[in-house]
Design an enzyme around this catalytic site. Structure first.
Site, short mmCIF file in Angstrom:
data_model
loop_
_atom_site.label_atom_id
_atom_site.label_comp_id
_atom_site.label_asym_id
_atom_site.label_seq_id
_atom_site.Cartn_x
_atom_site.Cartn_y
_atom_site.Cartn_z
CB ALA A 171 -53.19 42.90 19.41
CG ASP A 172 -52.36 48.39 19.44
OD1 ASP A 172 -51.69 47.99 18.47
OD2 ASP A 172 -53.32 49.17 19.31
CB SER A 173 -51.11 46.70 25.67
OG SER A 173 -51.94 47.85 25.59
#
Length: 398
Positions: A171-173
């Site tokens: 999700a972050d990347s």
């Protein structure tokens, strides 16, 4: 030092990076690697009680990989003069990237409307866990929480294991990359309109977008995705098989590939097997097919099958550990890992950009900066004299 120019692609753009942890720095790293002048702005040491999350080990691999090609400025935005310095920098900037909770921007007076009043061409990119408004807007968002809420954990693992998080910050990347795309689109539109705009991306929306076909098939066919271990949910044979010396990762999706697989492994009669006649039947009867393939693959090594099957046009590969992966000949050929050096000469290895441009490629020009390493330099560029800089340092503004 001179401004860092890693590439000519985005040379001349200035980015003020207020972001922390992973999604924001991932976004800004792409801009820096393609030549933007990125100023990483963070509070002086000791101001933020959570600073260990984003700047605890500045010489560690994670921080260095996320923050190379940037200059660093310390600035206490909780002090009025710190905000004034930031606003002066905004006048000559193109992009501001932040990942604060939505209410923080308004409280500090650095929301989009405020920044636009200073510089109508500014592009503000806001990254959040759950969006800039709505019932969850003020919730803190972390990758693992969003993996659960975005459906990824529900389809990851084996049926008997229960939900499992992915081994990377999906999700972050992905949110960082989506935000970077949004910034580049806004820059292109600004060429026509002359105005900036507010770009926002959330971990939750990005995670659902990354679910892609899994969600699309539920929305349109009512087919609820379930955990299938290493088997592909809609294709077979496509998964992990046991060779004589390890795991073989096979992707024989499609009828043509299935026929090539059967012929290559010496089982041409399987093409006429009624239970395996098409993809749908091979998925339905996967257990028997997988067991039969395991018997065949157990007769030789992973290396043998990788060479033999790829030569026949059947996708497959080994399952590497990270140390094995970085030594792979194709990884080395592509220049996936590159070495640079910190300002004191310490060697640092980082992962290069995975997209290549023929004339203006990305590059790793410098390692990540020390805390506020270019503070004086950046403030002089903004018009502050040495006496003013010394006074701000004494007062804890920088």
């Amino acid at each position: 030092m001179a401004k860092i120019t890693a590439s000519g692609a985005l040379e001349g753009l200035r980015v003020l990076d207020l972001s922390r942890v992973r999604a924001g720095p991932t976004c800004v790293r792409m801009l820096a690697d393609f030549g933007a002048d990125v100023i990483r702005i963070e509070p002086p040491p000791g101001v933020d009680p959570n600073e260990g999350m984003f700047a605890g080990n500045r010489l560690g691999g994670d921080f260095q990989n996320l923050n190379r090609n940037k200059r660093a400025l310390t600035l206490n935005l909780k002090k009025p003069e710190g905000l004034e310095v930031f606003k002066r920098l905004v006048k000559d900037a193109d992009i501001v990237v932040e990942n604060w909770r939505p209410d923080v921007k308004a409280r500090l007076g650095v929301d989009y409307a405020s920044l636009k009043a200073i510089n109508p061409r500014i592009i503000l990119a806001s990254i959040s866990g759950f969006g800039q408004d709505g019932p969850y807007a003020k919730r803190p968002g972390f990758d693992q929480i969003v993996q659960g809420m975005g459906g990824l954990m529900a389809v990851t693992g084996f049926p008997e294991t229960g939900p499992i998080r992915a081994g990377i910050a999906v999700a972050d990347s992905s949110t960082g990359l989506y935000a970077a795309i949004g910034i580049l689109v806004a820059l292109r539109e600004r060429e026509r309109s002359g105005e900036g705009q507010w770009v926002h991306a959330s971990l939750l929306h990005s995670q659902v977008a990354m679910m892609d076909f899994q969600v699309a098939r539920y929305l349109n066919e009512g087919d609820e995705p379930l955990r299938a271990g290493n088997d592909h949910p809609t294709s077979s044979p496509m998964g992990m098989f046991r060779a004589a010396d390890g795991e073989l990762n096979l992707g024989a999706s499609g009828q043509g590939t299935w026929v090539r697989l059967c012929n290559t492994i010496g089982r041409p009669e399987w093409v006429d097997e009624p239970d395996w006649a098409n993809e749908k039947l091979r998925v339905k009867n996967r257990a028997r097919l997988n067991a039969a393939l395991d018997e065949v693959f157990a007769t030789n090594t992973v290396g043998h099958w990788v060479d033999t099957l790829n030569a026949a046009g059947v996708p497959c590969g080994p399952v590497y550990t990270v140390p094995q992966m970085v030594e792979d000949e194709q990884i080395r050929h592509l220049g996936v890992v590159e070495e640079t050096h910190t300002s004191d000469g310490k060697p640092i290895r980082v992962i290069t950009q995975p997209v290549t441009l023929s004339r203006t490629p990305a590059a790793v020009a410098t390692a990540a900066p020390y805390w506020g390493e270019q503070t004086d330099e950046i403030l002089r560029e903004a018009g502050y004299d040495d006496a003013g800089i010394a006074r701000m340092r004494a007062e804890g503004v920088i």
